[in-house]
Design an enzyme around this catalytic site. Structure first.
Site, PDB file in Angstrom:
ATOM      1  N   HIS A  25       2.307   0.576   4.877  1.00 29.45           N
ATOM      2  CA  HIS A  25       3.496   1.137   4.255  1.00 29.45           C
ATOM      3  C   HIS A  25       3.671   2.616   4.606  1.00 29.45           C
ATOM      4  O   HIS A  25       2.837   3.225   5.281  1.00 29.45           O
ATOM      5  CB  HIS A  25       3.487   0.914   2.742  1.00 29.45           C
ATOM      6  CG  HIS A  25       2.285   1.482   2.059  1.00 29.45           C
ATOM      7  ND1 HIS A  25       2.069   2.830   1.914  1.00 29.45           N
ATOM      8  CD2 HIS A  25       1.238   0.872   1.444  1.00 29.45           C
ATOM      9  CE1 HIS A  25       0.954   3.047   1.250  1.00 29.45           C
ATOM     10  NE2 HIS A  25       0.421   1.870   0.958  1.00 29.45           N
ATOM     11  N   LYS A  28      -2.668  -6.318   4.878  1.00 34.80           N
ATOM     12  CA  LYS A  28      -1.588  -5.840   4.026  1.00 34.80           C
ATOM     13  C   LYS A  28      -0.645  -4.979   4.856  1.00 34.80           C
ATOM     14  O   LYS A  28      -1.016  -4.475   5.915  1.00 34.80           O
ATOM     15  CB  LYS A  28      -2.147  -5.032   2.854  1.00 34.80           C
ATOM     16  CG  LYS A  28      -2.813  -5.878   1.783  1.00 34.80           C
ATOM     17  CD  LYS A  28      -3.143  -5.028   0.574  1.00 34.80           C
ATOM     18  CE  LYS A  28      -3.748  -5.850  -0.537  1.00 34.80           C
ATOM     19  NZ  LYS A  28      -4.057  -5.031  -1.726  1.00 34.80           N
ATOM     20  N   HIS A  57       0.865   5.154   4.245  1.00 36.36           N
ATOM     21  CA  HIS A  57      -0.145   5.224   5.296  1.00 36.36           C
ATOM     22  C   HIS A  57       0.347   6.093   6.456  1.00 36.36           C
ATOM     23  O   HIS A  57      -0.440   6.805   7.084  1.00 36.36           O
ATOM     24  CB  HIS A  57      -0.482   3.818   5.811  1.00 36.36           C
ATOM     25  CG  HIS A  57      -1.204   2.976   4.804  1.00 36.36           C
ATOM     26  ND1 HIS A  57      -0.775   1.720   4.453  1.00 36.36           N
ATOM     27  CD2 HIS A  57      -2.312   3.207   4.062  1.00 36.36           C
ATOM     28  CE1 HIS A  57      -1.596   1.226   3.543  1.00 36.36           C
ATOM     29  NE2 HIS A  57      -2.538   2.108   3.292  1.00 36.36           N
TER      30      HIS A  57
END
Length: 492
Positions: A148, A145, A151
């Site tokens: 973003h 994933k 994080h």
């Protein structure tokens, strides 16, 4: 008796405490903890320290005559100003103190030269802090994933907390808890069997896994068979079937290897790379324990839940098992917390994630306490606000590496266009360090739990409260210090 050097903030706190001591006839230490340093305000000149008279009254240090405001003014008028404490004035139940700016600058420079990297660590206020083992879980991206902005914030804030705890004498365990299990991983694996390519995986691992994940999710929206294939693969993972585990292991090892390179650029390291996958077996043990304790209930839909409502009416509950018996994120988090306590015997554990997960951690700690794990009271969630609009010239941010590359490229361009830029041996390295500093300082500027809008131009400005200006000021101070110390080196 040998006395320890007093940190500069404690120098002023001691000076104020000595005034109170002479005035009230009590030991200085009576007032040390009651004197609070006040954060600097940009909008107005604020006092430096504040004394709560109300707190002195509640502790019996001062007799209460029933008129707080009058007592505050009377005590403030009895305290004498001097060349260190230049201003003393009463507020509503508090006394404010403003110290000499000349003395403040002198003390800061004196102590920073003397203590270097230990600057601030000898404060009297820190002596009473308990030291022990602290687990800090931060960053924690999901395999395949996008990495973003949340994080990135978790990485920056978590690293700061870990550094701070370590500086205070704690044994700090830095943990990266990867999202490497669950239904999304089953879907990724099923997608890779259809759309994946081992060659592309070797060339650009994170990007290829992300591309596969996006494609398989698009297919699953229109094809129930794809969704079913993902569920089936996850079931095989939960059953530890060999071919499923081999593919999972390959994805995980590649991802951790790539992330290590990026974290190195940030100056961040981890002692443990853990993940949900480590605890899927232990999660089943947690489920059995909850059943034995009578805490796990089965709903009409067949899901396993724990009732968290005070009155036991299921108005607030947490789901731990799907109807097919597979575990959920919180189930594995329960197992992870119990396992960490067994392995590390921590004194406190800190989770650094965005504020949207506040309810998750509230339920996590509540279930642990219900199970009899009283140490859950020493677990803490540090929430933070969201970052909006973090983009590169290629579009929306997908991976942390994109952000770091963009920061370096923009800084390099700014340096080449600035008339004051000096020639340097490695401009790319300088641009990277300054650009990353800009990212970090931007993250620390606002309130922790507030959302903020990301703006490259503002972040990389050479003036104002930016990382660029901080690095510039630091470089000038280092050069000035080296010039001042140069003559002494001839005789040392």
């Amino acid at each position: 008796m040998v006395t320890q050097p007093i940190h500069m903030a404690c120098f002023f706190r001691r000076r104020i405490a000595s005034k109170l001591s002479r005035c009230l006839g009590l030991p200085e230490d009576t007032f040390i903890s009651a004197l609070c340093a006040i954060p600097v305000s940009k909008k107005q000149q604020s006092p430096d320290f504040r004394l709560s008279v109300k707190a002195l009254l509640s502790k019996g240090i001062l007799p209460d005559n029933g008129d707080l405001e009058a007592q505050t003014k009377t005590l403030a008028n009895q305290l004498q100003q001097d060349d260190v404490v230049e201003e003393i004035f009463a507020g509503r139940g508090v006394i404010h103190f403003r110290v000499s700016r000349i003395q403040l600058v002198q003390k800061v420079l004196e102590q920073s030269r003397k203590e270097r990297d230990k600057f601030g660590m000898k404060s009297e206020l820190l002596k009473g802090l308990k030291k022990g083992t602290t687990v800090v879980e931060f960053s924690s991206p999901n395999i395949a994933k996008k990495f973003h902005a949340g994080h990135l914030r978790s990485t920056i804030i978590g690293n700061f907390i870990a550094n701070l705890k370590g500086s205070l004498g704690n044994n700090v365990i830095r943990m990266n808890y990867l999202g490497d299990w669950g239904m999304q991983f089953g879907l990724l694996a099923a997608g890779f069997q259809s759309f994946g390519c081992q060659e592309k995986l070797k060339m650009n691992p994170l990007q290829h896994l992300f591309d596969v994940y996006v494609q398989v999710n698009r297919e699953a929206e229109n094809d129930e068979a794809v969704e079913q294939a993902g569920r089936e693969f996850f079931r095989q993972l939960e059953q530890h079937e060999q071919h499923a585990m081999a593919l999972w292991r390959q994805f995980r090892e590649i991802t951790v290897s790539e992330y290590r390179k990026v974290y190195k650029r940030l100056g961040v390291h981890f002692d443990v790379y853990s993940g949900e996958s480590f605890h899927q077996k232990q999660a089943q043990e947690v489920v059995l324990r909850l059943q034995t304790q009578g805490l796990l209930k089965t709903t009409e839909k067949g899901t396993g839940v724990v009732d968290l409502s005070p009155s036991g009416d299921m108005s607030n509950y947490s789901t731990l098992l799907r109807s097919d018996g597979t575990s959920l994120y919180i189930t594995r988090d329960l197992a992870a917390a119990i396992n960490r306590k067994e392995i590390h015997n921590f004194d406190e554990m800190i989770y650094v994630t965005d504020k949207s997960q506040g309810n998750h951690f509230q339920q996590l700690f509540q279930i642990l306490l219900a199970m009899g794990h009283l140490w859950a009271e020493r677990c803490q969630h540090v929430p933070f606000g969201l970052v909006q609009g973090m983009k590169t010239r290629l579009g929306e941010v997908v991976f942390l590496e994109d952000v770091l590359d963009e920061a370096q490229a923009r800084m390099l361009r700014n340096m080449s266009q600035a008339k004051t830029t000096k020639e340097m041996d490695d401009p790319e390295d300088t641009a990277e360090k300054v650009g990353i500093s800009a990212l970090i300082i931007q993250d620390f500027k606002g309130p922790l739990v507030s959302d903020y809008k990301f703006d490259w131009d503002r972040i990389l400005q050479a003036q104002g409260d930016t990382g660029v200006f901080l690095q510039y000021t630091h470089a000038r101070l280092i050069i000035k210090q080296e010039k001042e110390l140069a003559p002494c080196s001839l005789y040392t």
